[in-house]
Design a protein around this motif. Sequence first.
Motif, short mmCIF file in Angstrom:
data_model
loop_
_atom_site.label_atom_id
_atom_site.label_comp_id
_atom_site.label_asym_id
_atom_site.label_seq_id
_atom_site.Cartn_x
_atom_site.Cartn_y
_atom_site.Cartn_z
N THR A 65 56.24 27.21 -19.55
CA THR A 65 56.89 27.51 -20.83
C THR A 65 58.01 26.51 -21.13
O THR A 65 58.20 26.14 -22.29
CB THR A 65 57.42 28.95 -20.85
N ASN A 92 58.25 32.49 -33.39
CA ASN A 92 57.34 32.98 -32.35
C ASN A 92 55.99 32.30 -32.53
O ASN A 92 55.35 32.44 -33.57
CB ASN A 92 57.18 34.50 -32.42
N LYS A 94 52.14 31.87 -31.12
CA LYS A 94 51.12 32.52 -30.31
C LYS A 94 50.06 31.48 -29.96
O LYS A 94 49.44 30.88 -30.84
CB LYS A 94 50.48 33.69 -31.06
N ASN A 107 48.95 31.41 -34.09
CA ASN A 107 49.78 31.99 -35.13
C ASN A 107 51.21 31.47 -35.01
O ASN A 107 51.71 31.27 -33.91
CB ASN A 107 49.77 33.52 -35.02
N ASP A 109 54.86 32.70 -36.36
CA ASP A 109 55.61 33.78 -37.02
C ASP A 109 57.01 33.26 -37.31
O ASP A 109 57.82 33.09 -36.40
CB ASP A 109 55.66 35.01 -36.12
N GLU A 148 46.06 34.18 -23.55
CA GLU A 148 46.87 34.12 -24.75
C GLU A 148 48.29 34.50 -24.37
O GLU A 148 48.51 35.36 -23.52
CB GLU A 148 46.36 35.09 -25.82
N GLU A 150 52.67 34.37 -26.02
CA GLU A 150 53.61 34.07 -27.09
C GLU A 150 54.78 33.30 -26.51
O GLU A 150 55.21 33.55 -25.40
CB GLU A 150 54.09 35.35 -27.75
#
Length: 158
Positions: A65, A92, A94, A107, A109, A148, A150
């Motif tokens: 990350t 955020n 995804k 995605n 956000d 997956e 986030e």
Amino acid sequence: MKQICVFILVLALTSCEYFNAKKTTPEAILNEELQTFNWNDVDVYPTFSECDSIETKNGKTTCFTEVLTTHILEKLQKDSIVVTQDVTDTINLKFQVSETGILSLLNIDTDSLIMKEIPNIEALIYSSLDSLPKVFPAIKRGQQVKTEFELPVIIQAN
């Protein structure tokens, strides 16, 4: 003597139950295994080659990350972004990492303030992913699997 014969006969008739093998179907074994299987956890998190020296699972997750976040932020800082007011917010993202190690952004956000101040933020994020180093997929029980996750990215623009 008669009692001993009757005892042996009763013993022989009832002892057959101990020798019967219980049959289990492959479907029953599979169903039992699926019940104990944790679908939300992987043995090895997706990783970059930079994280290979780290031994612990949490350490590899953190490394992955951090490398991804650092790469995105460095690319965003190289672009000159002009804003009319200070922006400090979290986006955020995804992601999905396929079984073959292809990272896809599913995605984004964002807050309306970020979209108003930086309307091309999505294009900037997509372009920052073009030069990512090779991603190694997650592993579950010795198999490469799709995952997956986030990732929150803090955007600060003055």
